[in-house]
Design a protein around this motif. Structure first.
Motif, PDB file in Angstrom:
ATOM      1  N   GLU A 148       0.974  -1.545   0.001  1.00  0.00           N
ATOM      2  CA  GLU A 148      -0.053   0.007  -0.007  1.00  0.00           C
ATOM      3  C   GLU A 148       0.745   1.047  -0.083  1.00  0.00           C
ATOM      4  N   GLN A 149       2.065   0.901   1.154  1.00  0.00           N
ATOM      5  CA  GLN A 149       2.887   2.126   0.466  1.00  0.00           C
ATOM      6  C   GLN A 149       3.831   2.054  -0.803  1.00  0.00           C
ATOM      7  N   ALA A 150       3.962   1.216  -0.686  1.00  0.00           N
ATOM      8  CA  ALA A 150       5.176   1.111  -1.339  1.00  0.00           C
ATOM      9  C   ALA A 150       4.848   1.040  -3.611  1.00  0.00           C
ATOM     10  N   ILE A 151       4.058   0.851  -3.673  1.00  0.00           N
ATOM     11  CA  ILE A 151       3.292   0.985  -4.881  1.00  0.00           C
ATOM     12  C   ILE A 151       3.189   2.889  -5.205  1.00  0.00           C
ATOM     13  N   PRO A 152       2.320   3.239  -4.504  1.00  0.00           N
ATOM     14  CA  PRO A 152       2.251   4.838  -5.298  1.00  0.00           C
ATOM     15  C   PRO A 152       3.415   5.161  -5.452  1.00  0.00           C
ATOM     16  N   ILE A 153       5.021   5.271  -4.687  1.00  0.00           N
ATOM     17  CA  ILE A 153       6.056   5.870  -5.074  1.00  0.00           C
ATOM     18  C   ILE A 153       6.580   5.192  -6.012  1.00  0.00           C
ATOM     19  N   VAL A 154       6.483   4.000  -6.158  1.00  0.00           N
ATOM     20  CA  VAL A 154       7.289   3.536  -7.335  1.00  0.00           C
ATOM     21  C   VAL A 154       6.837   3.814  -8.309  1.00  0.00           C
ATOM     22  N   LEU A 155       5.774   3.626  -8.455  1.00  0.00           N
ATOM     23  CA  LEU A 155       4.718   4.344 -10.071  1.00  0.00           C
ATOM     24  C   LEU A 155       5.209   5.421  -9.965  1.00  0.00           C
ATOM     25  N   ARG A 156       5.476   6.858  -9.100  1.00  0.00           N
ATOM     26  CA  ARG A 156       5.592   8.201  -9.463  1.00  0.00           C
ATOM     27  C   ARG A 156       7.357   8.092  -9.553  1.00  0.00           C
ATOM     28  N   GLN A 157       7.779   7.209  -9.624  1.00  0.00           N
ATOM     29  CA  GLN A 157       9.164   6.918 -10.677  1.00  0.00           C
ATOM     30  C   GLN A 157      10.481   7.525  -9.123  1.00  0.00           C
ATOM     31  N   LYS A 158       9.656   7.507  -8.402  1.00  0.00           N
ATOM     32  CA  LYS A 158      10.953   8.112  -7.203  1.00  0.00           C
ATOM     33  C   LYS A 158      11.448   6.506  -6.641  1.00  0.00           C
ATOM     34  N   ASP A 159      12.920   7.008  -6.408  1.00  0.00           N
ATOM     35  CA  ASP A 159      13.961   5.787  -5.433  1.00  0.00           C
ATOM     36  C   ASP A 159      12.608   5.586  -3.750  1.00  0.00           C
ATOM     37  N   LEU A 160      12.949   4.359  -3.683  1.00  0.00           N
ATOM     38  CA  LEU A 160      12.741   4.269  -2.541  1.00  0.00           C
ATOM     39  C   LEU A 160      13.664   3.295  -1.504  1.00  0.00           C
ATOM     40  N   LEU A 161      13.531   3.259  -0.162  1.00  0.00           N
ATOM     41  CA  LEU A 161      13.882   2.717   0.730  1.00  0.00           C
ATOM     42  C   LEU A 161      13.433   2.344   1.951  1.00  0.00           C
ATOM     43  N   GLY A 162      12.740   0.476   1.078  1.00  0.00           N
ATOM     44  CA  GLY A 162      12.343  -0.081   1.842  1.00  0.00           C
ATOM     45  C   GLY A 162      12.923  -1.483   3.199  1.00  0.00           C
ATOM     46  N   CYS A 163      12.419  -0.275   4.836  1.00  0.00           N
ATOM     47  CA  CYS A 163      12.848  -1.447   5.311  1.00  0.00           C
ATOM     48  C   CYS A 163      11.150  -2.878   5.704  1.00  0.00           C
ATOM     49  N   ALA A 164      12.069  -3.775   5.186  1.00  0.00           N
ATOM     50  CA  ALA A 164      10.925  -4.618   5.147  1.00  0.00           C
ATOM     51  C   ALA A 164      10.949  -6.656   5.666  1.00  0.00           C
ATOM     52  N   GLN A 165      11.070  -7.281   6.512  1.00  0.00           N
ATOM     53  CA  GLN A 165      12.018  -8.954   5.915  1.00  0.00           C
ATOM     54  C   GLN A 165      10.929  -9.643   5.223  1.00  0.00           C
ATOM     55  N   THR A 166      11.505 -10.560   4.875  1.00  0.00           N
ATOM     56  CA  THR A 166      10.102 -11.953   3.975  1.00  0.00           C
ATOM     57  C   THR A 166       8.762 -11.556   4.187  1.00  0.00           C
ATOM     58  N   GLY A 167       8.041 -11.751   3.887  1.00  0.00           N
ATOM     59  CA  GLY A 167       6.690 -11.999   3.913  1.00  0.00           C
ATOM     60  C   GLY A 167       5.814 -11.091   4.628  1.00  0.00           C
ATOM     61  N   THR A 168       6.406 -10.332   4.092  1.00  0.00           N
ATOM     62  CA  THR A 168       5.312  -9.141   4.429  1.00  0.00           C
ATOM     63  C   THR A 168       4.850  -8.384   2.890  1.00  0.00           C
ATOM     64  N   GLY A 169       5.206  -9.098   1.707  1.00  0.00           N
ATOM     65  CA  GLY A 169       4.844  -8.963   0.444  1.00  0.00           C
ATOM     66  C   GLY A 169       5.920  -8.043  -0.062  1.00  0.00           C
ATOM     67  N   LYS A 170       7.156  -7.613   0.261  1.00  0.00           N
ATOM     68  CA  LYS A 170       7.703  -7.037  -0.673  1.00  0.00           C
ATOM     69  C   LYS A 170       7.476  -6.833  -2.207  1.00  0.00           C
ATOM     70  N   THR A 171       7.897  -8.833  -2.223  1.00  0.00           N
ATOM     71  CA  THR A 171       8.173  -8.665  -3.385  1.00  0.00           C
ATOM     72  C   THR A 171       7.232  -7.675  -4.580  1.00  0.00           C
ATOM     73  N   ALA A 172       5.749  -8.355  -4.289  1.00  0.00           N
ATOM     74  CA  ALA A 172       4.913  -7.862  -5.335  1.00  0.00           C
ATOM     75  C   ALA A 172       4.319  -6.332  -5.104  1.00  0.00           C
ATOM     76  N   ALA A 173       5.243  -5.589  -4.163  1.00  0.00           N
ATOM     77  CA  ALA A 173       5.480  -4.356  -3.863  1.00  0.00           C
ATOM     78  C   ALA A 173       6.312  -3.363  -4.639  1.00  0.00           C
ATOM     79  N   PHE A 174       7.498  -4.259  -5.414  1.00  0.00           N
ATOM     80  CA  PHE A 174       8.170  -3.481  -6.451  1.00  0.00           C
ATOM     81  C   PHE A 174       7.750  -4.302  -7.951  1.00  0.00           C
ATOM     82  N   ALA A 175       7.700  -5.572  -7.800  1.00  0.00           N
ATOM     83  CA  ALA A 175       7.090  -6.302  -9.169  1.00  0.00           C
ATOM     84  C   ALA A 175       5.593  -5.288  -9.358  1.00  0.00           C
ATOM     85  N   ILE A 176       4.339  -5.207  -8.773  1.00  0.00           N
ATOM     86  CA  ILE A 176       3.634  -4.547  -9.638  1.00  0.00           C
ATOM     87  C   ILE A 176       3.875  -3.311  -9.958  1.00  0.00           C
ATOM     88  N   PRO A 177       4.160  -2.411  -9.301  1.00  0.00           N
ATOM     89  CA  PRO A 177       4.276  -1.349  -9.870  1.00  0.00           C
ATOM     90  C   PRO A 177       5.319  -1.866 -11.316  1.00  0.00           C
TER      91      PRO A 177
END
Length: 498
Positions: free
Chosen positions: A32-61
């Protein structure tokens, strides 16, 4: 409160269709937080461990950004590079791009070491849009002029802290040096030690930060319990717990590759289907073991930490720490394989006398004393168990409750129950590292042995190289050298710490 949906994040229809076909309707917090940031083509620093859904957070956008680009005539050139530490994680990331992009004309390829490079080179020559790679094989193919990074527009560094653990940081820096200066960079790490923060500063430009599920916390849906047991009895205790047939699958973490192989043999002798996954296994053997486990053909998967990094098993309800890791954050990563995205899970830890300091460090990190199971057939000779100090101003009870022990164990060990006093909740003084604080008066009831029954998840949740292992010496009998903590003066009184 109304939950956000993927279409509210601005995700395009073809990806929404793919997400819906996978049974997902609501993004996880990091998505919810990362997808809009990536779609705005901004650099992103994500602090998240495996299991939080972070792969989809960057793959989808990323898929959405790629689909918006006009297709150039000729062989497609690599526009996206995802760098990840292990082959298992690389494969899973590639699967996510294929799953969410199945209604788009965006191609991806996964490359890693340990297998012949011929098929990978052939696919590269045909042209691909997204490349998912481990550092070693990537640099090897770059050196052979099979890969050029000059057209990369988006760079993703995943599991940066594990890159550091595995000694890949220098390789990462070599890759970054070959990237175009003008690019979008996404940086993900479960922890942010100084060296990782320094690396992030060299890669990212004015990044937006997203932080989800700090490593010091464990999911509230995970019921945790602790078994004190002599090292030589751990195998018997594991077999005893696995007599509960409701445990359909369990991921068991162990310290060494040798110990994993030996435990598999012992479980087979007991009639329990098990396989091991570690760095000495071939890529085909590792993938076969993982596939068998996911499809329920293998009931028990025994893994070392590095081999298991990034493994994502849907609806995994049980994790057992056969050995406690030397790094306390490892415990959080391990048990985070279960209880994901709101589902329930059970995490069990075995602790012998030599792992006492590891346990103290874990309980200090997570902020509470893990409930002790006092009724089981393999108690140490001294029956009094110990609850170590938890830090001040933090909860001192586990986030989920264990269920009572099986009746047979309660009857068989009633003599222990009569003699034992409840373990005390002790708090560690913040004013001194060396002097232990006096025990608090508040008492916490000991945990009973869990039934370990599997619960159905509420809903289907998002899914999400050559590796080296730091420990390769045999597990059997000999002690593993560990640094002693400054306040471990009670080594000789591990079982009688009153």
């Amino acid at each position: 409160m109304t939950k956000t949906t993927f279409d509210q994040l601005g995700v395009i229809a073809p990806i929404l269709q793919a997400v819906s076909e996978e049974g997902y309707t609501h993004p996880t917090p990091i998505q919810e937080q990362a997808i809009p940031i990536v779609l705005r083509q901004k650099d992103l620093l994500g602090c998240a461990q495996t299991g939080t859904g972070k792969t989809a957070a960057f793959a989808i956008p990323i898929l959405q950004l790629m689909s918006a680009q006009a297709r150039q005539p000729g062989v497609p050139k690599i526009k996206v590079l995802v760098l990840t530490p292990t082959r298992e994680l690389a494969i899973q990331i590639g699967e996510s791009f294929s799953t969410y992009g199945k209604h788009l004309k965006v191609s991806n390829l996964v490359i890693f070491g340990g297998v012949p490079q011929g098929p990978q080179v052939k696919a590269l020559k045909a042209g691909i849009d997204v490349l998912v790679a481990t550092p070693g094989r990537l640099l090897d193919l770059i050196g052979q002029n099979f890969i050029s990074l000059q057209d990369i527009g988006i760079f993703v560094l995943d599991e940066a802290d594990r890159m550091l653990d595995m000694g890949f940081i220098h390789d990462v820096k070599k890759v970054v040096a070959k990237l175009p200066a003008q690019r979008q960079s996404l940086f993900f790490s479960a922890t942010m030690p100084p060296e990782i923060q320094k690396l992030a500063n060299t890669i990212l430009v004015k990044p937006e930060k997203v932080e989800v599920t700090p490593v010091s916390s464990t999911a509230e849906t995970i019921g945790q319990s602790l078994y004190f047991v002599d090292q030589k009895e751990k195998k018997k205790l594991l077999i005893h717990l696995l007599q509960d047939k409701s445990i359909e699958r369990v991921l068991v973490f162990i310290r060494t590759k040798h110990g994993a192989d030996k435990l598999v043999k012992d479980l087979h002798k007991a009639g329990i289907a098990a396989e091991a996954i570690h760095g000495n296994k071939s890529q085909n053997a590792r993938q076969r073991a993982l596939s068998n486990f996911k499809s329920f053909h293998t009931r028990v998967l025994i893994a070392t930490d590095i081999a298991a990094r990034g493994i994502d098993i849907d609806d995994l309800t049980h994790v057992i720490n056969f050995d406690l890791g030397d790094v306390p954050e490892t415990y959080v990563h391990r048990i985070g394989r279960t209880g994901r995205a709101g589902n329930s899970g059970i995490a069990i830890a075995f602790c012998d006398e030599e792992e006492k300091d590891n346990l103290k460090a874990i309980q200090k990190l997570i902020g509470f004393a893990i409930p002790v199971v006092e009724a089981h057939p393999f108690l140490p000779a001294a029956s009094e168990m110990v609850q170590f100090r938890a830090p001040k101003n933090k909860a001192t009870v586990a986030p989920a409750n264990s269920v009572p022990a099986p009746q047979g164990d309660r009857d068989r060990h009633s003599r222990h129950n009569k003699k034992k006093a409840p373990a005390r909740d002790e708090r560690q003084a913040e004013s001194s590292r060396n002097q232990p604080a006096p025990a608090a008066k508040e008492k916490q009831a000991p945990a009973k042995e869990p039934h370990l029954s599997k619960e159905k998840p509420a809903a289907h949740k998002p899914k999400h190289g050559t590796s080296k292992e730091r420990h390769s010496h045999p597990q059997e009998k000999q002690a593993h050298p560990q640094e002693k903590r400054e306040n471990s003066k009670d080594n000789d009184n591990f079982w009688l710490d009153w």
